[in-house]
Design a protein around this motif. Structure first.
Motif, PDB file in Angstrom:
ATOM      1  N   ALA A 131      -2.433  26.288  -5.647  1.00 26.87           N
ATOM      2  CA  ALA A 131      -1.170  25.754  -6.143  1.00 26.87           C
ATOM      3  C   ALA A 131      -1.279  24.251  -6.396  1.00 26.87           C
ATOM      4  O   ALA A 131      -0.791  23.745  -7.420  1.00 26.87           O
ATOM      5  N   ARG A 150       4.910  28.051  -6.149  1.00 29.62           N
ATOM      6  CA  ARG A 150       5.625  26.785  -6.318  1.00 29.62           C
ATOM      7  C   ARG A 150       5.322  26.036  -7.617  1.00 29.62           C
ATOM      8  O   ARG A 150       6.164  25.252  -8.070  1.00 29.62           O
ATOM      9  N   PRO A 151       4.150  26.187  -8.257  1.00 26.50           N
ATOM     10  CA  PRO A 151       3.930  25.442  -9.500  1.00 26.50           C
ATOM     11  C   PRO A 151       4.998  25.674 -10.568  1.00 26.50           C
ATOM     12  O   PRO A 151       5.335  24.752 -11.317  1.00 26.50           O
ATOM     13  N   PRO A 179       2.007  29.435  -3.154  1.00 25.95           N
ATOM     14  CA  PRO A 179       1.437  29.966  -4.398  1.00 25.95           C
ATOM     15  C   PRO A 179       2.390  30.044  -5.574  1.00 25.95           C
ATOM     16  O   PRO A 179       1.982  29.844  -6.721  1.00 25.95           O
TER      17      PRO A 179
END
Length: 374
Positions: A65, A38-39, A36
């Motif tokens: 994500a 990581r973007p 979640p």
């Protein structure tokens, strides 16, 4: 993630990127767990490099994500070991993504290692280097011997130590949660921890704190002496360790259990890993011997005449069932990956294994403290 948290994370990566972005940005291919948070890291990679493709690790993909990453204009391609295991296929893939460009490969687990020599020889552009995140991947590149390009590893960075400790916590939490779902508990149980590196030693200490009698197995005699010095029992052999363990946690970063080893498990033992089944467990041959039955969410019973054991999460990293969260400490490692990408872009590194310098790590840590030590 709340709006304010997202803004703070974007600001952190923006500051890291502004500090490390090279004069000439290389292209990049990014292998990552698409969790979640990581973007924001993906956006950071896209600031420091020209991001040509994101390859999410298949057992750790969060749908929202991935949607956010794709909505940002980045292509998410399907990742498998086979994609880069066959050199011709690997060359075709990278040619399709970045023909003629200077490319940095951002790796988690040594995926590019089998084809690295061929990629450096035949790619129409240039592979300027690899950044590797994990101990498993570090070993895969080191085992290649004479490397054709620089590989900057963050696997043994001091900035990764908080992550390793907290991953150990998440592994123990998830293993216990699954066991409790069947009415079993950790307290009073015997456990075998295979691998006594940073992650395995963290798991062993956390299990001990929960009243578990812990035995350690490691092929490295130095680590075995370290385990003894910390008060753990050390198995004289893997076979001996397996026979007495009610819980087996595989944290070696390599093949921990071969097909024949499963038959030595005591009845009712639970088996879990911290990486993936393809790295830690030799499961293929078991299907001919054992009947598999799902006996709970993410719990599979393997049953044959007179013998049974339980496999957690299909043999894949058990902590990903509960988000594998390690809090903001993961951003230290992600920032070091950005800095390592910039170091490769600047050039001057000879082929071989490298680490980021202490001054760059200090700059990352100081920036992180500004944003997250509140």
């Amino acid at each position: 993630m709340e709006t304010a948290e997202r803004a703070r994370l974007d600001a952190f990566f923006g500051r890291i990127a502004s500090h490390f972005t090279p004069a000439e940005r290389p292209a990049s291919l990014l292998i990552t767990h698409l969790l979640p948070e990581r973007p924001a890291f993906v956006r950071g990679v896209a600031e420091v490099t020209e991001l040509r493709a994101v390859l999410p690790k298949p057992k750790s993909v969060h749908a929202e994500a991935m949607r956010l990453v794709e909505n940002s204009g980045h292509t998410c391609d399907k990742l498998s070991r086979e994609l880069f295991a066959e050199p011709d296929r690997a060359v075709r893939y990278i040619e399709a993504k970045a023909a003629g460009l200077r490319v940095v490969l951002l790796d988690v687990g040594g995926y590019f290692a089998p084809s690295l020599h061929t990629l450096c020889e035949r790619f129409s552009g240039s592979i300027i280097g690899v950044v590797e995140d994990t101990e498993n991947g570090h070993r895969r590149y080191a085992d290649l011997g004479k490397l054709p390009c620089p590989v900057v590893s963050v696997a043994r960075s001091p900035l990764k130590e908080p992550e390793d400790f907290l991953v150990g916590q998440s592994v123990v939490f998830s293993a216990e949660a699954l066991m409790r779902s069947r009415g079993d508990i950790l307290h009073g149980r015997t456990a075998l921890v295979i691998g006594f590196g940073k992650l395995g030693s963290s798991i062993a200490r956390l299990l001990h704190a929960k009243g578990v009698r812990v035995t350690v197995h490691d092929i490295d005699p130095v680590r075995r002496t370290q385990a003894l010095s910390q008060g753990f029992s050390v198995a004289r052999s893997l076979e001996a360790g397996l026979e007495g363990a009610g819980l087996v946690l595989c944290a070696s970063g390599a093949l921990s259990l071969r097909g024949d080893d499963f038959g030595r498990l005591r009845n009712g033992a639970y088996v879990a890993t911290v990486t993936s089944s393809e790295d830690e467990l030799e499961l293929a041959g078991l299907n001919e011997v054992y009947e598999r039955t799902r006996v709970g969410e993410h719990i599979t019973r393997y049953l044959t005449t007179g013998h049974y054991f339980y496999l957690l999460n299909g043999g894949n990293a058990v902590n990903f069932l509960h988000g594998a969260s390690v809090g903001p400490f993961i951003f230290l490692v992600q920032a070091e990956i950005l800095a390592a990408s910039a170091a490769l872009a600047r050039g001057g590194l000879d082929p071989g294994m490298h680490e980021l310098g202490s001054a760059d790590r200090a700059a990352i840590a100081a920036t992180w403290l500004d944003y997250f030590n509140r």
